[in-house]
Design an enzyme around this catalytic site. Structure first.
Site, mmCIF file in Angstrom:
data_model
loop_
_atom_site.group_PDB
_atom_site.id
_atom_site.type_symbol
_atom_site.label_atom_id
_atom_site.label_comp_id
_atom_site.label_asym_id
_atom_site.label_seq_id
_atom_site.Cartn_x
_atom_site.Cartn_y
_atom_site.Cartn_z
ATOM 1 N N SER A 27 -2.718 17.390 11.012
ATOM 2 C CA SER A 27 -2.044 16.280 10.501
ATOM 3 C C SER A 27 -1.000 16.290 11.047
ATOM 4 C CB SER A 27 -2.496 16.698 8.562
ATOM 5 O OG SER A 27 -1.440 18.155 8.303
ATOM 6 N N ASN A 114 -0.019 26.363 1.919
ATOM 7 C CA ASN A 114 -0.602 26.041 0.566
ATOM 8 C C ASN A 114 0.716 25.195 0.153
ATOM 9 O OD1 ASN A 114 -2.861 26.861 1.496
ATOM 10 N ND2 ASN A 114 -3.952 27.673 -0.122
ATOM 11 N N THR A 159 0.206 -20.403 -21.650
ATOM 12 C CA THR A 159 -0.579 -19.471 -21.815
ATOM 13 C C THR A 159 -2.074 -19.704 -21.333
ATOM 14 O OG1 THR A 159 -0.931 -20.261 -23.715
ATOM 15 C CG2 THR A 159 0.832 -18.422 -23.728
ATOM 16 N N HIS A 160 -2.701 -19.126 -20.352
ATOM 17 C CA HIS A 160 -3.655 -19.723 -20.066
ATOM 18 C C HIS A 160 -3.779 -20.424 -18.893
ATOM 19 C CE1 HIS A 160 -5.413 -17.713 -23.540
ATOM 20 N NE2 HIS A 160 -5.434 -18.254 -23.718
ATOM 21 N N SER A 281 0.030 -24.456 10.336
ATOM 22 C CA SER A 281 -1.001 -24.570 9.915
ATOM 23 C C SER A 281 -0.974 -24.751 11.506
ATOM 24 C CB SER A 281 -2.071 -25.712 9.053
ATOM 25 O OG SER A 281 -3.257 -25.444 9.569
ATOM 26 N N LYS A 287 1.374 -28.777 6.991
ATOM 27 C CA LYS A 287 1.423 -27.952 6.081
ATOM 28 C C LYS A 287 2.325 -26.829 5.755
ATOM 29 C CE LYS A 287 -1.176 -26.938 3.631
ATOM 30 N NZ LYS A 287 -2.446 -25.428 3.954
ATOM 31 N N ASN A 289 3.449 -23.427 4.097
ATOM 32 C CA ASN A 289 2.302 -22.482 3.165
ATOM 33 C C ASN A 289 3.416 -20.862 2.805
ATOM 34 O OD1 ASN A 289 -0.083 -23.729 3.672
ATOM 35 N ND2 ASN A 289 -0.494 -23.032 5.402
ATOM 36 N N GLU A 294 1.935 -14.992 -0.207
ATOM 37 C CA GLU A 294 0.104 -14.329 -0.187
ATOM 38 C C GLU A 294 -0.287 -13.211 0.783
ATOM 39 O OE1 GLU A 294 -1.327 -18.992 0.187
ATOM 40 O OE2 GLU A 294 -1.368 -18.038 1.746
ATOM 41 N N TYR A 321 -6.411 25.400 -3.747
ATOM 42 C CA TYR A 321 -6.386 24.237 -2.773
ATOM 43 C C TYR A 321 -6.979 23.833 -2.222
ATOM 44 C CZ TYR A 321 -4.508 22.515 1.681
ATOM 45 O OH TYR A 321 -3.975 21.171 2.626
ATOM 46 N N GLN A 326 -4.826 17.352 2.229
ATOM 47 C CA GLN A 326 -4.781 17.081 3.324
ATOM 48 C C GLN A 326 -4.404 15.528 3.371
ATOM 49 O OE1 GLN A 326 -5.078 19.007 7.204
ATOM 50 N NE2 GLN A 326 -5.641 17.348 7.464
ATOM 51 N N LYS A 329 -1.523 12.882 1.842
ATOM 52 C CA LYS A 329 -0.286 12.294 2.245
ATOM 53 C C LYS A 329 -0.421 10.573 2.723
ATOM 54 C CE LYS A 329 0.825 16.827 3.618
ATOM 55 N NZ LYS A 329 -0.527 17.366 2.539
#
Length: 468
Positions: A27, A114, A159-160, A281, A287, A289, A294, A321, A326, A329
């Site tokens: 690890s 541990n 709304t919506h 683009s 374009k 963008n 995004e 444990y 392990q 992380k």
């Protein structure tokens, strides 16, 4: 370093895993970022071993001195981590043993990996979470600064994704800010539960040696000890809680990015992103963008995956444990790193936005976003709300059938068809600015109320910002 390739547990084995197997379960590529925290924990443990008389004082002093030297070398980069080591704990102990011989081998007295891992992880998280909180403060400060310039800038609330009621740009930006304040609080709550010192729990049942856990806790600045040795090494609730808080933060950033993406379209044109925070683009020359927004929206799914991976890892594990743990992380650190970078990019991106105030204000006309204000007008004249709602809806229908885009343009005689309580005094109240000012409750879009919110947000930033 003669023993660095041998696992800390190899003594019981006459044979063992081959190199590929050891590499598979290594690890160090992940936990190496906790190197300084591992050394700090070992220094506190060695100090305690000497003061408690568990090892000779001179050996304790030698271990502490050498560990402090290792800390400095790791910090400066002069000591390179051996990526062939099993984990960072093995690496640090191996360096210490190479330099001090048998005295170095005493550093692990009364300790298991541990509880050592649990300690290192808590130390590390306690160190880095405030950096994420500082990023939140910077974003809140940026948003409140922009909002302070737009307390009178009208826009439609939705709304919506349909026009609903007039608000202001400042009110909307404050609506972005308060969830971030809650995010900050969630990280503070997580830190409070991270702030428990697990060392002394051993593998699961503590030790018969007279360790002074409180001394170690005080040395490392922990406010409390873990209460149960079995639970202390089994617990990864703090990882789940922190990852959950990160996922919620990313949810907020993703929703704001969604609005930025929509608002930057030609159809809305509420904002224009800086060219520094846009891309083009490869095939369409025209374009521009909103790629950064995004990408943040996309990375939110990645953080959700980290959270689900943590929950899935933990859900079937017996106490205490298990090696599965392990894996905590990699997912937790990835979630943190992703959120930290997204927060920084989002803050810069928002600061660069040009707000099309004319377009924002024009969104308040058409769509009858003032219909609720007509209903409120009738309520103030004594009409029951349901009847007032029906009358306002009738006025809206009248406008739609007549091709009139806003009820403020409907003649009074045609309004009175739907309620004879409507008088000429209704027209000023249907202006978008009047609709906003009428909402003068705490938390509402009235400019004075929004200024109160901005002041509260600024106070929050000042109160929580750490001194330089």
């Amino acid at each position: 370093m003669s023993e660095k390739k041998s696992p800390l547990w190899h003594g019981r084995f006459s044979d063992g895993p081959d190199a590929d197997a050891l590499a598979f379960q290594s690890s160090i590529g992940i936990d190496s970022r906790m190197a300084l925290d591992d050394v700090r924990g070992s220094i506190a443990h060695a100090l305690m071993l000497g003061k408690a008389g568990i090892i000779p004082a001179d050996e304790s002093a030698a271990i502490v001195k050498e560990l402090r030297s290792i800390y400095g070398e790791l910090e400066s980069g002069s000591l390179k981590i051996d990526w062939a080591a099993e984990d960072i704990h093995s690496f640090v102990e191996g360096v210490l043993t190479e330099r001090l011989g048998d005295a170095g081998r005493k550093v692990h007295t009364g300790r298991s990996r541990n509880d050592q891992v649990a300690l290192d992880e808590r130390l590390y998280l306690r160190r880095i979470v405030p950096e994420l909180q500082t990023g939140i403060l910077s974003l809140v400060e940026t948003l409140s600064s922009i909002a302070s310039k737009h307390t009178e800038t009208l826009m439609t609330g939705y709304t919506h994704l349909q026009r609903a009621q007039p608000v202001t740009l400042a009110h909307h930006l404050c609506a972005w800010s308060w969830p971030l304040v809650r995010d900050y609080g969630r990280f503070s709550d997580a830190l409070a539960r991270i702030d428990r010192m697990p060392l002394g729990s051993g593998a699961l049942a503590g030790t018969g040696l007279p360790l002074d856990r409180r001394l170690v806790a005080d040395e490392l600045g922990f406010s409390a000890l873990t209460e149960n040795s079995l639970d202390a090494v089994s617990d990864r609730d703090y990882c789940l809680e922190l990852a959950s808080a990160i996922a919620i933060l990313m949810t907020h950033l993703s929703r704001y990015c969604e609005e930025i993406i929509i608002w930057s379209t030609e159809e809305f044109k509420f904002i224009e992103l800086s060219e520094k925070w846009s891309t083009g683009s490869s095939i369409m020359p025209q374009k521009k963008n909103p790629d950064f927004a995004e990408v943040i929206r996309g990375k939110t799914g990645r953080v959700y995956g980290d959270l689900i991976a943590l929950f899935t890892m933990m859900k079937g594990l017996p106490l205490s444990y298990n090696k599965d743990m392990q894996e905590d992380k990699e997912n937790l650190f990835d979630a943190y790193d992703t959120a930290f970078s997204c927060l920084r990019i989002f803050t810069h991106m928002v600061a660069s936005i040009r707000w099309n105030t004319e377009r924002l204000e024009s969104s308040c006309t058409g769509g009858h976003a003032n219909a609720t204000d007509l209903a409120d007008y009738l309520v103030r004249k004594g009409l029951p709300f349901r009847k007032a709602h029906a009358a306002a809806a009738g006025v809206v229908r009248e406008c739609i059938d007549s091709g009139i885009p806003d009820m403020i343009d409907l003649p009074l005689d045609r309004m009175k068809i739907h309620s004879d309580l409507i008088e000429p005094d209704v027209y000023p109240l249907l202006e978008p600015a009047s609709c906003v000012k009428a909402r003068d409750l705490p938390g509402g879009p009235n400019p004075d109320r929004v200024r109160e919110q901005i002041a509260a947000l600024n106070d929050f930033v000042i109160k929580n910002r750490l001194p330089l």
